[in-house]
Motif scaffolding. Structure first.
Motif, PDB file in Angstrom:
ATOM      1  N   LEU A 227       2.745  25.593   3.897  1.00  0.00           N
ATOM      2  CA  LEU A 227       2.424  24.368   3.159  1.00  0.00           C
ATOM      3  C   LEU A 227       1.783  24.668   1.819  1.00  0.00           C
ATOM      4  CD1 LEU A 227       1.085  22.176   6.106  1.00  0.00           C
ATOM      5  CD2 LEU A 227       3.337  22.063   4.992  1.00  0.00           C
ATOM      6  N   GLY A 228       1.203  25.844   1.689  1.00  0.00           N
ATOM      7  CA  GLY A 228       0.580  26.219   0.427  1.00  0.00           C
ATOM      8  C   GLY A 228       1.563  26.230  -0.731  1.00  0.00           C
ATOM      9  N   ARG A 229       2.861  26.381  -0.450  1.00  0.00           N
ATOM     10  CA  ARG A 229       3.852  26.397  -1.538  1.00  0.00           C
ATOM     11  C   ARG A 229       3.877  25.058  -2.270  1.00  0.00           C
ATOM     12  NH1 ARG A 229       6.721  25.150   3.043  1.00  0.00           N
ATOM     13  NH2 ARG A 229       8.577  23.797   2.881  1.00  0.00           N
ATOM     14  N   HIS A 230       3.532  23.971  -1.564  1.00  0.00           N
ATOM     15  CA  HIS A 230       3.517  22.660  -2.217  1.00  0.00           C
ATOM     16  C   HIS A 230       2.310  22.509  -3.144  1.00  0.00           C
ATOM     17  CE1 HIS A 230       6.887  21.610   0.229  1.00  0.00           C
ATOM     18  NE2 HIS A 230       6.201  21.640   1.358  1.00  0.00           N
ATOM     19  N   LEU A 231       1.243  23.236  -2.854  1.00  0.00           N
ATOM     20  CA  LEU A 231       0.131  23.299  -3.800  1.00  0.00           C
ATOM     21  C   LEU A 231       0.554  24.071  -5.045  1.00  0.00           C
ATOM     22  CD1 LEU A 231      -2.840  24.162  -1.381  1.00  0.00           C
ATOM     23  CD2 LEU A 231      -2.412  21.946  -2.469  1.00  0.00           C
ATOM     24  N   ASP A 232       1.243  25.175  -4.831  1.00  0.00           N
ATOM     25  CA  ASP A 232       1.671  26.010  -5.957  1.00  0.00           C
ATOM     26  C   ASP A 232       2.624  25.262  -6.881  1.00  0.00           C
ATOM     27  OD1 ASP A 232       0.172  28.083  -4.889  1.00  0.00           O
ATOM     28  OD2 ASP A 232       1.888  29.004  -3.857  1.00  0.00           O
TER      29      ASP A 232
ATOM     30  N   ARG B  83       0.841  -1.194   0.000  1.00  0.00           N
ATOM     31  CA  ARG B  83       0.000   0.000   0.000  1.00  0.00           C
ATOM     32  C   ARG B  83       0.882   1.251   0.000  1.00  0.00           C
ATOM     33  NH1 ARG B  83      -3.370  -2.037   5.209  1.00  0.00           N
ATOM     34  NH2 ARG B  83      -1.193  -2.023   5.906  1.00  0.00           N
ATOM     35  N   HIS B  84       0.618   2.155  -0.924  1.00  0.00           N
ATOM     36  CA  HIS B  84       1.366   3.401  -1.009  1.00  0.00           C
ATOM     37  C   HIS B  84       0.792   4.416  -0.009  1.00  0.00           C
ATOM     38  CE1 HIS B  84       3.387   2.891  -5.153  1.00  0.00           C
ATOM     39  NE2 HIS B  84       3.120   1.718  -4.628  1.00  0.00           N
ATOM     40  N   VAL B  85       1.642   5.014   0.776  1.00  0.00           N
ATOM     41  CA  VAL B  85       1.224   6.038   1.730  1.00  0.00           C
ATOM     42  C   VAL B  85       1.209   7.380   1.004  1.00  0.00           C
ATOM     43  CG1 VAL B  85       1.760   7.232   3.882  1.00  0.00           C
ATOM     44  CG2 VAL B  85       2.098   4.753   3.706  1.00  0.00           C
ATOM     45  N   THR B  86       0.013   7.874   0.741  1.00  0.00           N
ATOM     46  CA  THR B  86      -0.139   9.130  -0.002  1.00  0.00           C
ATOM     47  C   THR B  86      -0.933  10.173   0.776  1.00  0.00           C
ATOM     48  OG1 THR B  86      -2.140   8.266  -1.087  1.00  0.00           O
ATOM     49  CG2 THR B  86      -0.027   7.953  -2.230  1.00  0.00           C
ATOM     50  N   TYR B  87      -1.273   9.864   2.027  1.00  0.00           N
ATOM     51  CA  TYR B  87      -2.181  10.712   2.803  1.00  0.00           C
ATOM     52  C   TYR B  87      -1.628  10.830   4.220  1.00  0.00           C
ATOM     53  CZ  TYR B  87      -6.822  12.034   4.813  1.00  0.00           C
ATOM     54  OH  TYR B  87      -7.881  12.649   5.458  1.00  0.00           O
TER      55      TYR B  87
ATOM     56  N   GLY C 253       2.676  22.030  -7.318  1.00  0.00           N
ATOM     57  CA  GLY C 253       2.046  20.837  -7.859  1.00  0.00           C
ATOM     58  C   GLY C 253       2.468  19.554  -7.164  1.00  0.00           C
ATOM     59  N   ALA C 254       3.397  19.654  -6.202  1.00  0.00           N
ATOM     60  CA  ALA C 254       3.829  18.451  -5.484  1.00  0.00           C
ATOM     61  C   ALA C 254       2.727  17.900  -4.598  1.00  0.00           C
ATOM     62  CB  ALA C 254       5.069  18.769  -4.646  1.00  0.00           C
TER      63      ALA C 254
ATOM     64  N   ALA D 194       8.900  16.677   4.184  1.00  0.00           N
ATOM     65  CA  ALA D 194       9.566  15.390   3.947  1.00  0.00           C
ATOM     66  C   ALA D 194       8.578  14.356   3.411  1.00  0.00           C
ATOM     67  CB  ALA D 194      10.210  14.890   5.241  1.00  0.00           C
ATOM     68  N   PHE D 195       7.381  14.350   3.956  1.00  0.00           N
ATOM     69  CA  PHE D 195       6.371  13.415   3.457  1.00  0.00           C
ATOM     70  C   PHE D 195       5.964  13.751   2.023  1.00  0.00           C
ATOM     71  CE2 PHE D 195       5.790  12.186   7.888  1.00  0.00           C
ATOM     72  CZ  PHE D 195       5.485  10.833   7.776  1.00  0.00           C
ATOM     73  N   VAL D 196       5.822  15.024   1.718  1.00  0.00           N
ATOM     74  CA  VAL D 196       5.481  15.425   0.348  1.00  0.00           C
ATOM     75  C   VAL D 196       6.578  14.975  -0.611  1.00  0.00           C
ATOM     76  CG1 VAL D 196       5.104  17.402  -1.186  1.00  0.00           C
ATOM     77  CG2 VAL D 196       4.016  17.341   1.069  1.00  0.00           C
ATOM     78  N   GLN D 197       7.834  15.108  -0.191  1.00  0.00           N
ATOM     79  CA  GLN D 197       8.944  14.662  -1.024  1.00  0.00           C
ATOM     80  C   GLN D 197       8.899  13.159  -1.282  1.00  0.00           C
ATOM     81  OE1 GLN D 197      12.184  16.083   1.371  1.00  0.00           O
ATOM     82  NE2 GLN D 197      12.236  18.111   0.392  1.00  0.00           N
ATOM     83  N   ARG D 198       8.249  12.424  -0.387  1.00  0.00           N
ATOM     84  CA  ARG D 198       8.167  10.966  -0.518  1.00  0.00           C
ATOM     85  C   ARG D 198       6.847  10.488  -1.113  1.00  0.00           C
ATOM     86  NH1 ARG D 198      11.934   8.256   2.476  1.00  0.00           N
ATOM     87  NH2 ARG D 198      11.325   6.527   1.117  1.00  0.00           N
ATOM     88  N   GLY D 199       6.093  11.400  -1.702  1.00  0.00           N
ATOM     89  CA  GLY D 199       4.926  10.980  -2.455  1.00  0.00           C
ATOM     90  C   GLY D 199       3.584  11.210  -1.808  1.00  0.00           C
ATOM     91  N   VAL D 200       3.560  11.829  -0.626  1.00  0.00           N
ATOM     92  CA  VAL D 200       2.265  12.172  -0.034  1.00  0.00           C
ATOM     93  C   VAL D 200       1.615  13.280  -0.852  1.00  0.00           C
ATOM     94  CG1 VAL D 200       1.220  13.365   1.948  1.00  0.00           C
ATOM     95  CG2 VAL D 200       2.692  11.372   2.308  1.00  0.00           C
TER      96      VAL D 200
END
Length: 330
Positions: free
Chosen positions: A82-87, A8-12, A89-90, A53-59
């Motif tokens: 955290l909004g920068r990760h929305l901007d 199972r991929h952890v994406t959340y 696209g990650a 770190a989680f976003v970098q790993r696919g969350v």
């Protein structure tokens, strides 16, 4: 990618920013709660570092929770970061779960940052009953927060814990009201987490029973919709609105679990209903390098269990895990 032993991929990631809350819901908290000292909490900068770190790993989805997240001082600083990760696209979605007590203060800013939807915990539309369940709640204030979110363009989903003998007689009314406002509704079975004064078995309502009752009111059609969480959805054909069911007890959702939970102290729980955890606070405070952090994430996800051990029965212990939901994070 973070992949557990069962593929199972952890994406959340669900992130608690505080264990504190301005309500005291009877099924969630003891009336006289002892909250963590502020020195034990992660700073907002540390929360940002861990989430990144989680976003970098696919969350792809971050949900900010509590306690009540909007009581955390300067919490909008974290949302803006955290909004920068929305901007970039990650990150696909940044959202939160709230009791809406303070939502009117922040709805417009949340929308500006890029939050598109919020989950609001609401267990009754009757002022006296709402105050009884929450011990301190003002229904008008909560409804005002919900409507502020709607005006800001946020999609609102109502989360309601189904409680036998407490609110089961108005659950259909909550659906009517929510669908009339354009909101979805998700019902949740009470979960045996933490010591509270009441006997949860007395108020446990299997959602299989609730679905049968709602099916007698509306024509319910199963939907393939998945929003990244554990709910299974139906559509009420007469209203066009959606109803979700989160059933950790009658039908667990472990086989497709894609999520982990980070507490406000930096403890990572790989499963809501298990006690095994990883101390990420110690890791990030020991070094500014993220190499050790990513190694700790790999080690933790490698221990993610197949499923939880929740059980609610008169012969079972009063709680399956000792920590309260407010500590774990919504």
């Amino acid at each position: 990618m973070l992949v557990d032993p069962f593929g199972r991929h952890v994406t959340y990631l669900r992130v608690s920013v505080t264990d504190r809350c301005d309500l005291r819901c009877t099924y969630c908290m003891a009336e006289d709660m002892t909250f963590l000292p502020k020195r034990d909490l992660l700073t907002l900068e540390e929360l940002d570092r861990l989430c990144t770190a989680f976003v970098q790993r696919g969350v792809k989805k971050l949900r900010i929770t509590g306690g009540e997240p909007l009581v955390r001082r300067n919490v909008m600083q974290l949302f803006r970061a955290l909004g920068r990760h929305l901007d970039s696209g990650a990150l696909e979605e940044l959202t939160l779960t709230t009791n809406a007590n303070r939502l009117a203060l922040f709805a417009d800013e949340l929308a500006d940052i890029g939050v598109r939807r919020v989950n609001v915990s609401l267990d009754s539309l009757r002022p006296d009953r709402f105050r009884t369940i929450t011990r301190t709640g003002d229904l008008d204030k909560v409804l005002g927060g919900i409507m502020a979110a709607k005006r800001a363009g946020l999609h609102v989903k109502i989360n309601t814990v189904a409680l036998a003998g407490q609110n089961e007689d108005e659950l259909a009314d909550i659906v009517r009201w929510a669908h009339g406002e354009g909101f979805d509704v998700t019902f949740i079975e009470t979960m045996p987490m933490g010591e509270v004064e009441e006997d949860r078995t007395a108020h446990y309502l299997p959602l299989s029973v609730l679905r049968e009752r709602l099916d007698a009111v509306w024509t319910l059609s199963d939907l393939p919709l998945r929003t990244g969480g554990p709910a299974r959805y139906v559509r009420a054909e007469e209203t066009g609105g959606r109803i979700g069911f989160i059933t950790p007890l009658t039908h667990n959702f472990c086989e497709g679990c894609n999520r982990v939970r980070l507490t406000c102290t930096g403890t990572l729980y790989m499963c809501l209903g298990q006690e095994d955890a990883a101390d990420l606070r110690a890791v990030i405070r020991a070094t500014e390098s993220d190499d050790a952090l990513h190694a700790a994430l790999d080690d933790a996800i490698a221990r993610k269990p197949k499923g939880h051990d929740f059980i609610i029965d008169r012969g079972a212990p009063r709680f399956s895990v000792a920590r309260h939901m407010s500590v774990t994070g919504g």
